[in-house]
Design a protein around this motif. Structure first.
Motif, PDB file in Angstrom:
ATOM      1  N   UNK A 109      15.023  35.884 110.477  1.00  0.00           N
ATOM      2  CA  UNK A 109      15.248  36.611 111.732  1.00  0.00           C
ATOM      3  C   UNK A 109      14.226  36.192 112.786  1.00  0.00           C
ATOM      4  N   UNK A 110      12.965  35.962 112.350  1.00  0.00           N
ATOM      5  CA  UNK A 110      11.931  35.515 113.300  1.00  0.00           C
ATOM      6  C   UNK A 110      12.356  34.191 113.941  1.00  0.00           C
ATOM      7  N   UNK A 111      12.889  33.290 113.114  1.00  0.00           N
ATOM      8  CA  UNK A 111      13.305  31.980 113.639  1.00  0.00           C
ATOM      9  C   UNK A 111      14.521  32.117 114.557  1.00  0.00           C
ATOM     10  N   UNK A 112      15.521  32.930 114.133  1.00  0.00           N
ATOM     11  CA  UNK A 112      16.724  33.080 114.964  1.00  0.00           C
ATOM     12  C   UNK A 112      16.403  33.804 116.276  1.00  0.00           C
ATOM     13  N   UNK A 113      15.592  34.861 116.190  1.00  0.00           N
ATOM     14  CA  UNK A 113      15.227  35.603 117.412  1.00  0.00           C
ATOM     15  C   UNK A 113      14.468  34.675 118.360  1.00  0.00           C
ATOM     16  N   UNK A 114      13.568  33.858 117.790  1.00  0.00           N
ATOM     17  CA  UNK A 114      12.812  32.906 118.610  1.00  0.00           C
ATOM     18  C   UNK A 114      13.762  31.919 119.284  1.00  0.00           C
ATOM     19  N   UNK A 115      14.750  31.461 118.510  1.00  0.00           N
ATOM     20  CA  UNK A 115      15.692  30.473 119.045  1.00  0.00           C
ATOM     21  C   UNK A 115      16.524  31.071 120.187  1.00  0.00           C
ATOM     22  N   UNK A 116      17.069  32.270 119.936  1.00  0.00           N
ATOM     23  CA  UNK A 116      17.940  32.899 120.948  1.00  0.00           C
ATOM     24  C   UNK A 116      17.137  33.172 122.225  1.00  0.00           C
ATOM     25  N   UNK A 117      15.958  33.781 122.065  1.00  0.00           N
ATOM     26  CA  UNK A 117      15.153  34.125 123.240  1.00  0.00           C
ATOM     27  C   UNK A 117      14.626  32.873 123.936  1.00  0.00           C
ATOM     28  N   UNK A 118      14.234  31.882 123.143  1.00  0.00           N
ATOM     29  CA  UNK A 118      13.734  30.636 123.724  1.00  0.00           C
ATOM     30  C   UNK A 118      14.808  29.977 124.566  1.00  0.00           C
ATOM     31  N   UNK A 119      16.031  29.934 124.046  1.00  0.00           N
ATOM     32  CA  UNK A 119      17.137  29.318 124.783  1.00  0.00           C
ATOM     33  C   UNK A 119      17.463  30.140 126.025  1.00  0.00           C
ATOM     34  N   UNK A 120      17.449  31.472 125.888  1.00  0.00           N
ATOM     35  CA  UNK A 120      17.709  32.368 127.027  1.00  0.00           C
ATOM     36  C   UNK A 120      16.742  32.060 128.179  1.00  0.00           C
ATOM     37  N   UNK A 121      15.456  31.929 127.839  1.00  0.00           N
ATOM     38  CA  UNK A 121      14.475  31.712 128.912  1.00  0.00           C
ATOM     39  C   UNK A 121      14.623  30.327 129.523  1.00  0.00           C
ATOM     40  N   UNK A 122      15.036  29.350 128.710  1.00  0.00           N
ATOM     41  CA  UNK A 122      15.222  28.000 129.271  1.00  0.00           C
ATOM     42  C   UNK A 122      16.440  27.979 130.203  1.00  0.00           C
ATOM     43  N   UNK A 123      17.489  28.741 129.842  1.00  0.00           N
ATOM     44  CA  UNK A 123      18.670  28.827 130.729  1.00  0.00           C
ATOM     45  C   UNK A 123      18.238  29.423 132.071  1.00  0.00           C
ATOM     46  N   UNK A 124      17.474  30.523 132.021  1.00  0.00           N
ATOM     47  CA  UNK A 124      17.015  31.140 133.272  1.00  0.00           C
ATOM     48  C   UNK A 124      16.085  30.205 134.042  1.00  0.00           C
ATOM     49  N   UNK A 125      15.239  29.480 133.308  1.00  0.00           N
ATOM     50  CA  UNK A 125      14.340  28.516 133.953  1.00  0.00           C
ATOM     51  C   UNK A 125      15.162  27.461 134.706  1.00  0.00           C
ATOM     52  N   UNK A 126      16.241  26.989 134.067  1.00  0.00           N
ATOM     53  CA  UNK A 126      17.110  25.985 134.691  1.00  0.00           C
ATOM     54  C   UNK A 126      17.731  26.532 135.974  1.00  0.00           C
ATOM     55  N   UNK A 127      18.118  27.820 135.934  1.00  0.00           N
ATOM     56  CA  UNK A 127      18.792  28.399 137.094  1.00  0.00           C
ATOM     57  C   UNK A 127      17.825  28.793 138.204  1.00  0.00           C
ATOM     58  N   UNK A 128      16.656  29.287 137.829  1.00  0.00           N
ATOM     59  CA  UNK A 128      15.736  29.866 138.812  1.00  0.00           C
ATOM     60  C   UNK A 128      14.823  28.818 139.461  1.00  0.00           C
TER      61      UNK A 128
END
Lengths: 496, 153
Positions: A109-128
């Motif tokens: 779960x630590x790895x999956x949560x890290x992956x989901x949140x990490x990708x989420x922030x990179x998507x926002x970084x790309x947009x913002x």
């Protein structure tokens, strides 16, 4: 679409993929090993990027940064020691889950949560990032002065200890920042006759000393011959079940958002993100009273938050050229060695660096998921390496690394000196991170303030005639006033 | 009274005053612009005032309820820290005298044996392997041009 294709073409160059992989691997290793954090690791490896391509080098350093957030959870869950400071709260539920025989799902779960949140922030970084960089193009010297003031104010306000000490460290950092030849008049300042200091005190020797050597000196005190006791020898069943996912869904979502918002704020580092997200989870969860007794959401929330914060921390650096954490300051140093100056023009002048770095994080997050889950057994073995073997190698890395910056023995001496300074700073409870950031922000502030005053003929009114600069300065003032007032109110409430 | 706070505050007062004094020598203004001493004066002045404030705060809370924490973790901890720092600080001088490989080997063997108390065969094996690895990474791979001693490496 063209931008995405261009970014992918940069990321999928074999050398960039290789460096992303090396960065993720080293990051996970650093995260797994207690006693060395991302700042120390990046400062150690910074010199290795000076001779190659800037894009590959920065992709590797960024990989180390977000890789440590993934790896840090492993030691928290298996040994109850945070491999990385941001994983402190993961210990609470993670280790208890391991004792209950659920180390596998906790790690998964630590790895999956890290992956989901990490990708989420990179998507926002790309947009913002692109619109913010566009906005920053309209900034002049007064606005950058105000931004630097805001950055320093927030850093001081968010420091964990005494505010007076935080201000003092900011002042010391600014003083170190003025060392060297004055860019306007050419007068040498605080060089003490060393020509090596005419270009200023390098960020890398100071960072390697304050974070690398000082950390070692602090740990050397506690060296024993004992090995770490690992409660869990073999980890089975890494995939969380459906109930685990149901229990963790809200935690991952809130951790991603909280982590991203905190990561945006100067000084709002991954540690604050993970602790805030954990505290919030305790409040909003239906079984909040049980969080802390070995609940899977107690692992998911902080792990999501600290990974989301890493992506967000890139935004101020890539758009305004202002580093908000020591790691970002080191990345800035890495860019500047290659003559690349992060800021609003980066996206236009260095598109391969800008988009390559951002998109490498998508790929890096996938690499980390692959590295973390099947290789858990290897990381457990790594945990058995005694600190007595590791610390001389860390010292050597710092010393040789600082020599390779400019082939200067003075810089090696500076690294050793700042190592001792950092050790005493820890003993006397002064925060080295603030010093590093002030060392970076000081010259930015001085240069932009000087330019502003030259523009206005020495009149400070220029800051009042520019609405953006004035607003930012007012926000800084509000922060400066609000934090001591809030602390005082809390103190009075506690006493009452 | 928190002696560490008081002592460090006084130390930083001295640093602040020295920077302020040097800043005044550098000059506050030059040709209607900020002079090279402007920022040192600002930062040195701020450091002096803040250090005095910390000192005053410490004196005011003389009867602090905080438990005293000893400076060193254990009795002989300072020896380990001192020896580690000593060999670290001596490294640049050794580099200059005997070159990279020998000075690195001396540093590693000293730390492995004197601080980590590893067995001699581990000390030598780890020392030689690590020194050679660093040589290959920095000198051969990264072409860092490390200092050469009388052996030529």
């Amino acid at each position: 679409m063209d931008t995405i294709l261009f970014a992918l073409s940069v990321v999928f160059r074999p050398e960039n993929l290789l460096f992303a992989f090396i960065g993720c691997l080293i990051g996970t290793l650093v995260g797994v090993l207690p006693g060395i954090g991302p700042t120390a690791a990046i400062s150690l490896l910074l010199p290795t990027t000076f001779r190659g391509d800037v894009v590959s080098g920065l992709i590797m350093l960024a990989g180390i940064f977000y890789g440590t957030q993934y790896g840090g959870s492993t030691t928290s869950i298996l040994v109850n020691i945070p491999g990385e400071a941001a994983s402190v709260v993961t210990c609470i539920d993670g280790y208890k889950l391991a004792l209950k025989g659920r180390a596998g799902p906790a790690l998964g779960m630590a790895a999956f949560a890290s992956y989901i949140a990490g990708t989420f922030s990179v998507v926002l970084l790309t947009l913002v990032a692109p619109p913010l960089a566009e906005m920053a193009l309209h900034f002049g010297s007064p606005e950058f002065t105000a931004m630097a003031v805001l950055g320093l104010t927030l850093l001081i306000s968010l420091s964990s200890g005494s505010m007076v000490k935080a201000f003092m460290m900011a002042a010391v950092g600014v003083i170190l920042g003025v060392v060297g030849v004055d860019p306007t008049t050419g007068a040498p300042r605080f060089t003490f006759g060393f020509y090596e200091l005419e270009d200023g005190v390098g960020l890398a020797p100071v960072a390697m000393g304050l974070f690398g050597i000082a950390e070692v000196l602090a740990n050397v005190e506690k060296i024993t011959q004992e090995q770490r006791s690992i409660v869990i020898e073999k980890v089975k069943g890494l995939l969380p079940n459906l109930q685990d996912w149901k229990d963790s869904a809200v935690a991952i979502a809130q951790g991603s958002v909280v982590g991203f918002l905190i990561g945006l704020v100067p000084g709002g580092n991954t540690i604050i993100a993970s602790i805030s997200s954990y505290a919030l989870q305790k409040r909003i969860s239906k079984r909040g009273d049980k969080v802390g007794t070995g609940m899977i959401e107690g692992v998911a929330a902080p792990e999501a938050a600290n990974n989301s914060a890493t992506g967000a921390a890139f935004i101020p650096l890539l758009t305004f050229g202002i580093p908000t954490t020591p790691v970002m300051a080191l990345l800035l140093a890495g860019c500047m060695v290659h003559g690349v100056i992060p800021g609003p023009l980066l996206i236009k002048e260095q598109p391969s660096l800008f988009w390559g770095l951002i998109f490498s994080m998508y790929v890096g997050n996938i690499m980390l998921l692959v590295l973390n889950l099947p290789l858990i057994g290897l990381w457990v073995k790594v945990l058995r390496i005694p600190y007595g073997i590791l610390f001389p190698l860390i010292i050597l890395f710092c010393l040789v690394g600082s020599y390779t910056l400019n082939n200067s023995l003075v810089e090696v001496g500076l690294t050793a000196f700042f190592g001792l300074v950092g050790f005493f700073m820890r003993k006397f409870e002064y925060e080295p991170a603030l010093l590093i950031l002030a060392l970076v922000m000081g010259p930015i502030l001085e240069e932009s303030l000087r330019r502003s005053l030259t523009l206005s003929g020495g009149n400070l009114e220029i800051f009042f005639h520019r609405p953006i600069a004035m607003s930012i300065l007012l926000i800084s003032l509000l922060f400066l006033i609000s934090f001591p007032v809030t602390r005082m109110i809390r103190k009075r409430k506690a006493e009452a | 009274m928190n002696v560490r706070n008081a002592g460090s505050a006084l130390f930083f007062v001295c640093v602040g005053v020295a920077v302020l004094w040097k800043g005044l020598h550098l000059g506050l203004r030059s040709d209607q612009n900020m002079g090279p001493g402007f920022f040192p004066i600002l930062a040195g002045g701020a450091l002096t005032l803040l250090s005095l404030l910390l000192f005053a705060q410490t004196i005011r809370h003389r009867k602090s309820a905080e438990p005293r924490v000893s400076f060193w973790v254990s009795r002989n901890a300072w020896e380990k820290v001192f020896l580690t720092f000593l060999v670290t600080a001596a490294y640049p001088f050794m580099l200059n005298l005997v070159g990279f490989f020998l000075s690195t080997l001396i540093l590693l063997i000293f730390l492995f044996r004197a601080i980590s108390r590893l067995k001699w065969w581990v000390v030598w094996t780890a020392g030689v392997i690590a020194a050679m690895s660093f040589y290959f990474v920095f000198e051969i791979w990264l072409r860092a041009n490390l200092p050469r001693g009388f052996w030529g490496f």
